[in-house]
Write a protein that holds these residues in place. Structure first.
Motif, mmCIF file in Angstrom:
data_model
loop_
_atom_site.group_PDB
_atom_site.id
_atom_site.type_symbol
_atom_site.label_atom_id
_atom_site.label_comp_id
_atom_site.label_asym_id
_atom_site.label_seq_id
_atom_site.Cartn_x
_atom_site.Cartn_y
_atom_site.Cartn_z
ATOM 1 N N ASP A 293 -0.103 5.146 -9.570
ATOM 2 C CA ASP A 293 0.216 5.196 -8.150
ATOM 3 C C ASP A 293 1.564 5.734 -7.714
ATOM 4 O OD1 ASP A 293 -2.263 4.816 -7.783
ATOM 5 O OD2 ASP A 293 -2.096 2.732 -7.184
ATOM 6 N N VAL A 294 2.410 6.292 -8.674
ATOM 7 C CA VAL A 294 3.705 6.739 -8.334
ATOM 8 C C VAL A 294 3.856 8.192 -8.555
ATOM 9 C CG1 VAL A 294 6.236 6.915 -9.227
ATOM 10 C CG2 VAL A 294 4.944 4.635 -9.628
ATOM 11 N N ILE A 295 4.555 8.729 -7.486
ATOM 12 C CA ILE A 295 4.581 10.189 -7.408
ATOM 13 C C ILE A 295 6.011 10.555 -8.230
ATOM 14 C CG2 ILE A 295 4.853 12.277 -5.750
ATOM 15 C CD1 ILE A 295 3.490 10.741 -3.615
ATOM 16 N N TYR A 296 5.895 11.255 -9.061
ATOM 17 C CA TYR A 296 7.115 11.751 -9.947
ATOM 18 C C TYR A 296 7.513 13.089 -9.401
ATOM 19 C CZ TYR A 296 6.016 7.866 -12.840
ATOM 20 O OH TYR A 296 5.726 6.668 -13.322
ATOM 21 N N THR B 133 -1.772 1.832 -12.425
ATOM 22 C CA THR B 133 -1.830 1.369 -13.817
ATOM 23 C C THR B 133 -1.035 2.354 -14.849
ATOM 24 O OG1 THR B 133 -3.770 3.058 -13.880
ATOM 25 C CG2 THR B 133 -4.403 0.373 -13.764
ATOM 26 N N TYR B 134 -0.903 1.701 -16.023
ATOM 27 C CA TYR B 134 0.483 2.465 -16.647
ATOM 28 C C TYR B 134 -0.334 3.311 -17.712
ATOM 29 C CZ TYR B 134 4.545 3.428 -19.384
ATOM 30 O OH TYR B 134 5.577 3.844 -20.030
ATOM 31 N N ASP C 48 0.855 -1.069 0.124
ATOM 32 C CA ASP C 48 -0.152 0.128 -0.054
ATOM 33 C C ASP C 48 0.970 1.291 0.017
ATOM 34 O OD1 ASP C 48 -1.917 -1.753 0.425
ATOM 35 O OD2 ASP C 48 -1.902 -1.456 2.509
ATOM 36 N N ASN C 49 2.203 1.354 0.071
ATOM 37 C CA ASN C 49 3.046 2.335 0.246
ATOM 38 C C ASN C 49 2.819 3.194 -1.148
ATOM 39 O OD1 ASN C 49 3.985 2.512 2.896
ATOM 40 N ND2 ASN C 49 5.085 0.624 2.533
ATOM 41 N N LYS C 50 3.037 4.301 -1.163
ATOM 42 C CA LYS C 50 3.191 5.145 -2.048
ATOM 43 C C LYS C 50 4.662 5.782 -2.579
ATOM 44 C CE LYS C 50 0.081 7.501 -4.774
ATOM 45 N NZ LYS C 50 -1.094 8.090 -4.992
ATOM 46 N N ASN D 119 5.297 7.503 0.848
ATOM 47 C CA ASN D 119 5.644 6.829 2.078
ATOM 48 C C ASN D 119 7.062 6.321 1.896
ATOM 49 O OD1 ASN D 119 2.715 5.422 1.296
ATOM 50 N ND2 ASN D 119 2.864 6.276 3.218
ATOM 51 N N LEU D 120 7.516 6.092 0.640
ATOM 52 C CA LEU D 120 8.852 5.775 0.397
ATOM 53 C C LEU D 120 9.404 6.710 -0.426
ATOM 54 C CD1 LEU D 120 8.344 1.868 -0.067
ATOM 55 C CD2 LEU D 120 9.053 3.198 2.044
ATOM 56 N N ILE D 121 10.705 7.304 -0.427
ATOM 57 C CA ILE D 121 11.193 8.339 -1.415
ATOM 58 C C ILE D 121 12.338 7.647 -1.934
ATOM 59 C CG2 ILE D 121 12.095 10.663 -1.603
ATOM 60 C CD1 ILE D 121 10.449 11.354 1.232
ATOM 61 N N TYR D 122 12.582 7.540 -3.251
ATOM 62 C CA TYR D 122 14.096 7.159 -3.723
ATOM 63 C C TYR D 122 14.711 8.654 -4.157
ATOM 64 C CZ TYR D 122 12.172 2.263 -4.292
ATOM 65 O OH TYR D 122 11.708 1.088 -3.816
#
Ligand code: MLT
Length: 404
Positions: free
Chosen positions: A157-160, A147-148, A122-124, A179-182
Motif C-alpha cells: 500500500d505504499v506508492i514508490y 503487506t511486505y 486509510d491514507n495512501k 493522499n500523503l507525499i513525503y
C-alpha cells in the motif's frame, strides 16, 4: 492476555543505522587494531559554535537562580525562538509563515515519524525510492502500508517514486494518486535536489489532487545553487498543501542537543478542520517542549555571530563533500550529490550489491558508509558517503578508497 501492536512484527530487520552499527561493532571486536573511519550515519563531528555554547552557558546560569529559573516550556515552543525562526527562516526568504504556525520540538526525526498520527490510517502514502527509512517504518507501525513483499522489498500500500540516474534522482508524479507525499530536498540519501520550479510543480500537483506534502527540509543550509527553494513556502499555494519539517542537527550540529520544528500553516485544512489544530492538540498532550537551555541555543543559531560561525561550519562539511566527490570521480566511480547536500551517492563498482560494497569497503579500507538498498529497492547498487566527518578523516578515507 494483552495484545501487542502487531504492525511492529511486519517490520523487516532492525532500523537501518542500528543494523550498520551492529555490523561495525562486530567488525571492530574481531579487528581491534583497525582504525575505522565512519562516513555512514549523517552525524556531525564539529563542536558546537561558540555563539551557541555562550547562549547555553547563560541559560544554564539562569536555571540556577530563582528569579530566572524556568519549568515546563510552552507547548509549542518559547516565543523568542518561534519569532527568530519565523523571521529568519521564512520572512527573510519571502515566505509567508508566522510564529504561531511553528511548533518547536526535539528534532525532525521524531516529527517526521509522528506527523502521520494526525492522518487517517486509510491514507495512501507516496515516498521517494530511495528514502529516509523513518517515513516508511513509522507508517508500517501505524498499519498504513499493507503487506511486505520480501523479494521486492516493497509494501503493497505504499506508492514508490523511483529516483534514479535516469530521472536525475528527482521523482516523477506517481501514476496512482496519493493522499500523503513525503518529499525531502535537498535529498537524503541521494544528495540531489530539485529546482524551485520542480517543487512548484509538486505544490500544484498536491493542491490539484487534494494531497498533503510532508516536506523535510533538514538539509536546507547546504543549498548552494540559486534556483533551489530554501523552504516549500517560497512556492505559491504551499500554505494549503504542505507541512514542513526542519532540524537544527545538520545546520548547527545539534544531533546530540536535539532541536527541530514543524510548520503547519493555518490554511492547511481537511474540509473545515485545520491540521494545525490537530497537531497542536497532539503536541499539547504528548509533549512537554524542548528544554529552555536548548531553545536558547537554537535562538543563538539566528544571531549575527551564530550565523557567521555556522556558515563556516557548513562550508567545512561542503569542502569534505567536494573532496569525496572529486576523489571518487578520479578513482573512476560514478557519483552524484554533494553540491546542495552533505551526501555523496555513488554507483557501486563491478555490479556489487550495496551490502557487498559495504562489507568490501569496511574490510578493505576500514571505511563505513551506508548501503543504498537500505533506503529502498531503487537504492540497490548505490552507496552513500557523508561529508560530516572531520577533514582529516575525509582525506584519509579517500586515500584508502583510492588504494583499494
Ligand atoms: C542519516 O544518516 O540518514 C541521518 O543522520 C539520519 C537522521 O538524521 O536521523
Amino acid at each position: 492476555m494483552f495484545k501487542i501492536n502487531e504492525n511492529y512484527l511486519k517490520l523487516p530487520g532492525s532500523y537501518l543505522f542500528s543494523t550498520i552499527a551492529k555490523k561495525v561493532a562486530a567488525y571492530t571486536e574481531a579487528n581491534p587494531d583497525k582504525e575505522i573511519i565512519r562516513l555512514g550515519i549523517g552525524d556531525v563531528t564539529q563542536p558546537l559554535a561558540p555563539a551557541i555554547i555562550e547562549a547555553m552557558h547563560k541559560a544554564v546560569d539562569e536555571m540556577g537562580k530563582a528569579e530566572t529559573f524556568r519549568g515546563y516550556a510552552p507547548d509549542l515552543g518559547y516565543q523568542f525562538l518561534r519569532d527568530a525562526i519565523a523571521q529568519e527562516d521564512y520572512k527573510a526568504k519571502g515566505a509567508d509563515i508566522s510564529a504561531d504556525e511553528i511548533f518547536v520540538s526535539d528534532g525532525a526525526k521524531c516529527d517526521s515519524g509522528n506527523i502521520q498520527e494526525i492522518f487517517s490510517v486509510d491514507n495512501k502514502i507516496a515516498v521517494c525510492d530511495p528514502v529516509y527509512p523513518v517515513y516508511v517504518d513509522t507508517n508500517v507501525m501505524a498499519g498504513r502500508t499493507g503487506t511486505y513483499d520480501a523479494a521486492k522489498e516493497t509494501w503493497s500500500d505504499v506508492i514508490y517514486m523511483p529516483c534514479t540516474a535516469e530521472n536525475q534522482f528527482a521523482p516523477d508524479f506517481p501514476k496512482e494518486t496519493p493522499n500523503l507525499i513525503y518529499l525531502c530536498f535537498p535529498n537524503n540519501p541521494t544528495g540531489s535536489t530539485i529546482t524551485k520550479d520542480q517543487l512548484q510543480g509538486w505544490v500544484d500537483y498536491a493542491n490539484k489532487v487534494g494531497a498533503v506534502i510532508i516536506y523535510d527540509a533538514a538539509y536546507e543550509a547546504y543549498i548552494s545553487e540559486e534556483n533551489v527553494a530554501h523552504t516549500i513556502y517560497e512556492c505559491p499555494g504551499a500554505r494549503t498543501c504542505a507541512i514542513e519539517l526542519k532540524s537544527f542537527s545538520k545546520n548547527a550540529g545539534f544531533t546530540g542537543v536535539r532541536l527541530g520544528y514543524t510548520v503547519i500553516p493555518k490554511d492547511l485544512k481537511c474540509k473545515d478542520v485545520s491540521l494545525h489544530s490537530l497537531w497542536e492538540r497532539r503536541h499539547g498532550t504528548k509533549y512537554n517542549g524542548a528544554p529552555y537551555i536548548v531553545q536558547r541555543a537554537g535562538e543563538a543559531v539566528y544571531s549575527a555571530e551564530g550565523r557567521e560561525q555556522l556558515k563556516k561550519q557548513v562550508a567545512y562539511y561542503m569542502n569534505n563533500a567536494g573532496i569525496i566527490k572529486e576523489g571518487l570521480q578520479a578513482a573512476g566511480y560514478s557519483v552524484s550529490g554533494g553540491v546542495n547536500a552533505p551526501y555523496i551517492w555513488l554507483k557501486t563498482p563491478d555490479g556489487m550489491s550495496s551490502w557487498e560494497f559495504f562489507d568490501y569497503l569496511l574490510e578493505t579500507a576500514n571505511v563505513v558508509g551506508t548501503p543504498g538498498s537500505g533506503f529502498g529497492p531503487s537504492g540497490e547498487g548505490y552507496f552513500r558517503l557523508t561529508a560530516f566527518g572531520s577533514y582529516e578523516n575525509t582525506l584519509a578515507a579517500m586515500e584508502r578508497i583510492r588504494a583499494m
